[in-house]
Design an enzyme around this catalytic site. Structure first.
Site, PDB file in Angstrom:
ATOM      1  N   HIS A  85      -5.470  22.979 -10.394  1.00 23.60           N
ATOM      2  CA  HIS A  85      -4.286  22.102 -10.470  1.00 23.60           C
ATOM      3  C   HIS A  85      -3.151  22.877 -11.132  1.00 23.60           C
ATOM      4  O   HIS A  85      -3.125  23.021 -12.355  1.00 23.60           O
ATOM      5  CB  HIS A  85      -4.616  20.851 -11.285  1.00 23.60           C
ATOM      6  CG  HIS A  85      -3.540  19.816 -11.285  1.00 23.60           C
ATOM      7  ND1 HIS A  85      -3.798  18.469 -11.117  1.00 23.60           N
ATOM      8  CD2 HIS A  85      -2.187  19.913 -11.433  1.00 23.60           C
ATOM      9  CE1 HIS A  85      -2.667  17.795 -11.169  1.00 23.60           C
ATOM     10  NE2 HIS A  85      -1.667  18.649 -11.368  1.00 23.60           N
ATOM     11  N   ASN A  90       4.458  18.641  -5.362  1.00 20.43           N
ATOM     12  CA  ASN A  90       5.617  17.839  -5.802  1.00 20.43           C
ATOM     13  C   ASN A  90       6.836  18.728  -6.061  1.00 20.43           C
ATOM     14  O   ASN A  90       7.495  18.636  -7.099  1.00 20.43           O
ATOM     15  CB  ASN A  90       5.270  16.980  -7.034  1.00 20.43           C
ATOM     16  CG  ASN A  90       4.931  17.800  -8.266  1.00 20.43           C
ATOM     17  OD1 ASN A  90       4.498  18.939  -8.155  1.00 20.43           O
ATOM     18  ND2 ASN A  90       5.127  17.222  -9.440  1.00 20.43           N
ATOM     19  N   HIS A 146      -3.616  11.554  -8.716  1.00 24.45           N
ATOM     20  CA  HIS A 146      -2.985  11.329 -10.025  1.00 24.45           C
ATOM     21  C   HIS A 146      -3.300   9.876 -10.370  1.00 24.45           C
ATOM     22  O   HIS A 146      -2.661   8.965  -9.847  1.00 24.45           O
ATOM     23  CB  HIS A 146      -1.476  11.575  -9.961  1.00 24.45           C
ATOM     24  CG  HIS A 146      -0.821  11.405 -11.297  1.00 24.45           C
ATOM     25  ND1 HIS A 146      -0.221  12.438 -11.982  1.00 24.45           N
ATOM     26  CD2 HIS A 146      -0.699  10.309 -12.090  1.00 24.45           C
ATOM     27  CE1 HIS A 146       0.241  11.990 -13.142  1.00 24.45           C
ATOM     28  NE2 HIS A 146      -0.034  10.695 -13.233  1.00 24.45           N
ATOM     29  N   ALA A 161       8.328  15.526 -18.086  1.00 25.50           N
ATOM     30  CA  ALA A 161       6.914  15.593 -18.493  1.00 25.50           C
ATOM     31  C   ALA A 161       6.285  16.866 -17.955  1.00 25.50           C
ATOM     32  O   ALA A 161       6.441  17.181 -16.777  1.00 25.50           O
ATOM     33  CB  ALA A 161       6.172  14.370 -17.959  1.00 25.50           C
ATOM     34  N   HIS A 217      -6.656  15.592 -14.065  1.00 22.79           N
ATOM     35  CA  HIS A 217      -6.233  15.620 -15.481  1.00 22.79           C
ATOM     36  C   HIS A 217      -6.646  14.365 -16.271  1.00 22.79           C
ATOM     37  O   HIS A 217      -5.799  13.604 -16.745  1.00 22.79           O
ATOM     38  CB  HIS A 217      -4.731  15.857 -15.626  1.00 22.79           C
ATOM     39  CG  HIS A 217      -3.824  15.140 -14.648  1.00 22.79           C
ATOM     40  ND1 HIS A 217      -3.873  13.791 -14.439  1.00 22.79           N
ATOM     41  CD2 HIS A 217      -2.854  15.605 -13.834  1.00 22.79           C
ATOM     42  CE1 HIS A 217      -2.962  13.460 -13.541  1.00 22.79           C
ATOM     43  NE2 HIS A 217      -2.340  14.538 -13.151  1.00 22.79           N
ATOM     44  N   LYS A 256      -2.504  15.316  -2.000  1.00 26.51           N
ATOM     45  CA  LYS A 256      -2.325  14.778  -3.353  1.00 26.51           C
ATOM     46  C   LYS A 256      -1.740  13.368  -3.293  1.00 26.51           C
ATOM     47  O   LYS A 256      -0.681  13.148  -2.699  1.00 26.51           O
ATOM     48  CB  LYS A 256      -1.390  15.702  -4.147  1.00 26.51           C
ATOM     49  CG  LYS A 256      -1.055  15.224  -5.554  1.00 26.51           C
ATOM     50  CD  LYS A 256      -2.194  15.401  -6.531  1.00 26.51           C
ATOM     51  CE  LYS A 256      -1.900  14.825  -7.899  1.00 26.51           C
ATOM     52  NZ  LYS A 256      -1.161  15.713  -8.785  1.00 26.51           N
ATOM     53  N   HIS A 302       8.822  23.387 -17.050  1.00 25.77           N
ATOM     54  CA  HIS A 302      10.177  22.823 -16.971  1.00 25.77           C
ATOM     55  C   HIS A 302      11.033  23.678 -17.898  1.00 25.77           C
ATOM     56  O   HIS A 302      10.609  23.957 -19.033  1.00 25.77           O
ATOM     57  CB  HIS A 302      10.213  21.370 -17.474  1.00 25.77           C
ATOM     58  CG  HIS A 302       9.512  20.392 -16.588  1.00 25.77           C
ATOM     59  ND1 HIS A 302      10.091  19.857 -15.464  1.00 25.77           N
ATOM     60  CD2 HIS A 302       8.263  19.875 -16.651  1.00 25.77           C
ATOM     61  CE1 HIS A 302       9.249  19.017 -14.873  1.00 25.77           C
ATOM     62  NE2 HIS A 302       8.114  19.011 -15.572  1.00 25.77           N
ATOM     63  N   ARG A 307       6.535  25.104  -8.648  1.00 29.33           N
ATOM     64  CA  ARG A 307       7.956  24.825  -8.349  1.00 29.33           C
ATOM     65  C   ARG A 307       8.419  25.619  -7.120  1.00 29.33           C
ATOM     66  O   ARG A 307       7.618  26.098  -6.352  1.00 29.33           O
ATOM     67  CB  ARG A 307       8.841  25.105  -9.569  1.00 29.33           C
ATOM     68  CG  ARG A 307       8.329  24.540 -10.877  1.00 29.33           C
ATOM     69  CD  ARG A 307       8.106  23.039 -10.840  1.00 29.33           C
ATOM     70  NE  ARG A 307       7.747  22.522 -12.162  1.00 29.33           N
ATOM     71  CZ  ARG A 307       7.061  21.393 -12.344  1.00 29.33           C
ATOM     72  NH1 ARG A 307       6.641  20.658 -11.326  1.00 29.33           N
ATOM     73  NH2 ARG A 307       6.792  20.978 -13.571  1.00 29.33           N
ATOM     74  N   ASP A 358      -3.028  21.782 -14.768  1.00 30.27           N
ATOM     75  CA  ASP A 358      -1.795  21.006 -14.662  1.00 30.27           C
ATOM     76  C   ASP A 358      -0.652  21.719 -15.378  1.00 30.27           C
ATOM     77  O   ASP A 358       0.252  21.080 -15.923  1.00 30.27           O
ATOM     78  CB  ASP A 358      -1.968  19.577 -15.200  1.00 30.27           C
ATOM     79  CG  ASP A 358      -0.860  18.654 -14.704  1.00 30.27           C
ATOM     80  OD1 ASP A 358      -0.128  19.025 -13.772  1.00 30.27           O
ATOM     81  OD2 ASP A 358      -0.719  17.545 -15.259  1.00 30.27           O
ATOM     82  N   HIS A 397       1.309  23.768 -10.996  1.00 32.47           N
ATOM     83  CA  HIS A 397       2.649  23.536 -10.443  1.00 32.47           C
ATOM     84  C   HIS A 397       3.415  24.856 -10.474  1.00 32.47           C
ATOM     85  O   HIS A 397       3.549  25.470 -11.533  1.00 32.47           O
ATOM     86  CB  HIS A 397       3.403  22.488 -11.275  1.00 32.47           C
ATOM     87  CG  HIS A 397       2.747  21.145 -11.235  1.00 32.47           C
ATOM     88  ND1 HIS A 397       3.057  20.205 -10.276  1.00 32.47           N
ATOM     89  CD2 HIS A 397       1.771  20.598 -11.998  1.00 32.47           C
ATOM     90  CE1 HIS A 397       2.301  19.124 -10.468  1.00 32.47           C
ATOM     91  NE2 HIS A 397       1.514  19.339 -11.505  1.00 32.47           N
TER      92      HIS A 397
HETATM   93  O1  DOR Z   1       3.038  16.263 -17.083  1.00 31.16           O
HETATM   94  C1  DOR Z   1       3.040  16.359 -15.874  1.00 31.16           C
HETATM   95  N1  DOR Z   1       3.885  17.186 -15.234  1.00 31.16           N
HETATM   96  N2  DOR Z   1       2.206  15.595 -15.175  1.00 31.16           N
HETATM   97  C2  DOR Z   1       2.261  15.539 -13.839  1.00 31.16           C
HETATM   98  O2  DOR Z   1       1.518  14.784 -13.266  1.00 31.16           O
HETATM   99  C3  DOR Z   1       3.281  16.323 -13.090  1.00 31.16           C
HETATM  100  C4  DOR Z   1       3.749  17.455 -13.856  1.00 31.16           C
HETATM  101  C5  DOR Z   1       5.008  18.091 -13.294  1.00 31.16           C
HETATM  102  O3  DOR Z   1       5.109  18.274 -12.073  1.00 31.16           O
HETATM  103  O4  DOR Z   1       5.882  18.401 -14.072  1.00 31.16           O
HETATM  104 ZN    ZN Z   2       0.107  17.967 -11.987  1.00 29.11          ZN
END
Ligand code: DOR
Ligand code: ZN
Length: 338
Positions: free
Chosen positions: A13, A41, A136, A260, A171, A99, A248, A17, A244, A15
Site C-alpha cells: 500500500h 487516488n 479503505h 491526511a 491499514h 481500490k 504531502h 502521487r 500507506d 501513494h
Molecule cells: O492518511 C491517509 N493518506 N490515508 C489515506 O487513506 C490516503 C492517504 C493519502 O492519499 O494521502
Molecule cells: Zn492509502
C-alpha cells in the site's frame, strides 16, 4: 544482534502521487522496497488502462537509476461504471487490484463509492477475473473514531457475498477490525502500517497538534495499538505490511486545513526492525514484509534480500519537501548500503 538480512520488502500500500514530485517519492520508496501496490487516488484518478499504463511507465522511469528492477503493482479506483473488458484491459497493463474508497473519507476520495450496492456488479467481475479488492474501511459520516468499526459489517458482507474474492482490509487501526479479519474466511486479509504500530491518538493531539502524524484512519486507543502489534508480531499470514506512505508537501500539512497522510517510506524498514525487536518478534519480520502479502496476492515471493545494520542515524527533517515520520529522531537501525 548487529545486523539482519530480510527479503527485499514488498509494500502492499503506497501513494506515489503524480507529476514532478512523484519522481522523488519513487526514489525514496525503491530504496526500501522491491515491489509496491501503487494506490490510484492520483489527480486525475487511475480509472483507465491508458492512464495506468502511462503512470506505470513514469514510475519505472523514475525508479530506473536507483532500482532498475523495481516492480510497481498497479491498481484502479473502483466505481460502478467499469465493463468486464475495461477490467481485462487494465489487467493487461499490470493491474492486480481495485481500490474501494468510500466517498469522502480520505485524500482525493470525493469521487469514491457513495452507494455500496452499486459496485457489486463490478466486484463480481473482479472476483471472476481474480482481481484483489483493496478496501479503505471507513464509514462516511460516522464519528471519526468509529468510522472503521462501523465499516466492519460491510467487509463481512463482501466476504460472504463474494466468497472467492480476495479482500484486503487496508491499514487497520482498531482491535475490532483485527478481530474481524481473524474471524473472517481465508479470502480476507489486512495490511498494517508502520505508523499505526507506533502511534495512538495521543501522538496527534495528546499534548500538541502534530500535523505530520495526522492520517486516515486515525490512530486510536492504546488497546487498539496493542491489538495491531500483536497481530503483526504473531506470524498470522493474514496480516502483512502496507505502509500507506502518503507524502504531502510540508506546507499542505502545516496549515489550517491540513492533508491526511504520514510519509513513512524513507524510514519504514529501520522503524519496523526497531519495533519488532522491542516486541521480541524479530523472527516474524521476514514473513511480514516479504512472504505473507505475496502469498495472498498470488505473486512469487521475492528472491532478493536487504541488509540492515545496528548503527544510529538521524532522520532528516525534510525529504523531497515532505516531513517524514520520525523526522529529527535517532533510529537504531540503518539500511546497509552493501
Ligand atoms: O492518511 C491517509 N493518506 N490515508 C489515506 O487513506 C490516503 C492517504 C493519502 O492519499 O494521502
Ligand atoms: Zn492509502
Amino acid at each position: 544482534m548487529n545486523e539482519i538480512v530480510l527479503p527485499l520488502p514488498d509494500d502492499f500500500h503506497a501513494h506515489l502521487r503524480q507529476g514532478e514530485p512523484m519522481r522523488g517519492y519513487v526514489k525514496d520508496l525503491v530504496k526500501e522496497f522491491g515491489r509496491a501496490i501503487v494506490m490510484p487516488n492520483t489527480v486525475p484518478p487511475m480509472t483507465s488502462a491508458k492512464a495506468i499504463a502511462d503512470y506505470k511507465q513514469q514510475i519505472l522511469e523514475a525508479a530506473r537509476e536507483t532500482a532498475p528492477n523495481f516492480e510497481p503493482l498497479m491498481t484502479f479506483k473502483l466505481n460502478p461504471n467499469y465493463t468486464e473488458q475495461d477490467l481485462k484491459d487494465m489487467m493487461a497493463v499490470g493491474v492486480v487490484a481495485g481500490k474501494y474508497y468510500p466517498a469522502g473519507v480520505t485524500t482525493n476520495s470525493q469521487d469514491g463509492v457513495s452507494d455500496f450496492e452499486s459496485v457489486f456488479p463490478v466486484i463480481a467481475m473482479m472476483e471472476r477475473l481474480g482481481l484483489v479488492l483493496c478496501v479503505h474501511g471507513e464509514e462516511p459520516g460516522a464519528f471519526c473514531l468509529e468510522r472503521e468499526s462501523k465499516f466492519i459489517a460491510r467487509v463481512e458482507c463482501l466476504a460472504q457475498k463474494f466468497p472467492k474474492l480476495k479482500i484486503v482490509f487496508e491499514h487497520l487501526s482498531t482491535a475490532a477490525a483485527v478481530e474481524a479479519v481473524k474471524r473472517l474466511s481465508a479470502n480476507v486479509a489486512a495490511t498494517i502500517t508502520v505508523h499505526h504500530l507506533m502511534m495512538t491518538l495521543d501522538d496527534i493531539v495528546g499534548d500538541a497538534l502534530r500535523p505530520h502524524h495526522f492520517c486516515k484512519p486515525l490512530p486510536k486507543l492504546p488497546t487498539d495499538r496493542m491489538a495491531l502489534r500483536e497481530a503483526a508480531f504473531s506470524g498470522n499470514p493474514k496480516f502483512f505490511l502496507g505502509t500507506d506512505s502518503a507524502p504531502h508537501a510540508k506546507e499542505k500539512k502545516e496549515c489550517c486545513c491540513g492533508a491526511a497522510g504520514v510519509y513513512s517510506a524513507p524510514v519504514a524498514l529501520p522503524i519496523l526492525v526497531q519495533e519488532f525487536e522491542r516486541g521480541n518478534a524479530l523472527d516474524k519480520l521476514a514473513d511480514f514484509v516479504g512472504s505473507f502479502g505475496a502469498d495472498f496476492y498470488g505473486i512469487p515471493r521475492t528472491t532478493k534480500t536487504m541488509k540492515l545494520v545496528k548503527e544510529p542515524w538521524t532522520v532528516p527533517e525534510n525529504v523531497n519537501g515532505v516531513v517524514p515520520l520520525a523526522a529529527g529522531q535517532i533510529l537504531d537501525w540503518k539500511i546497509s548500503e552493501v
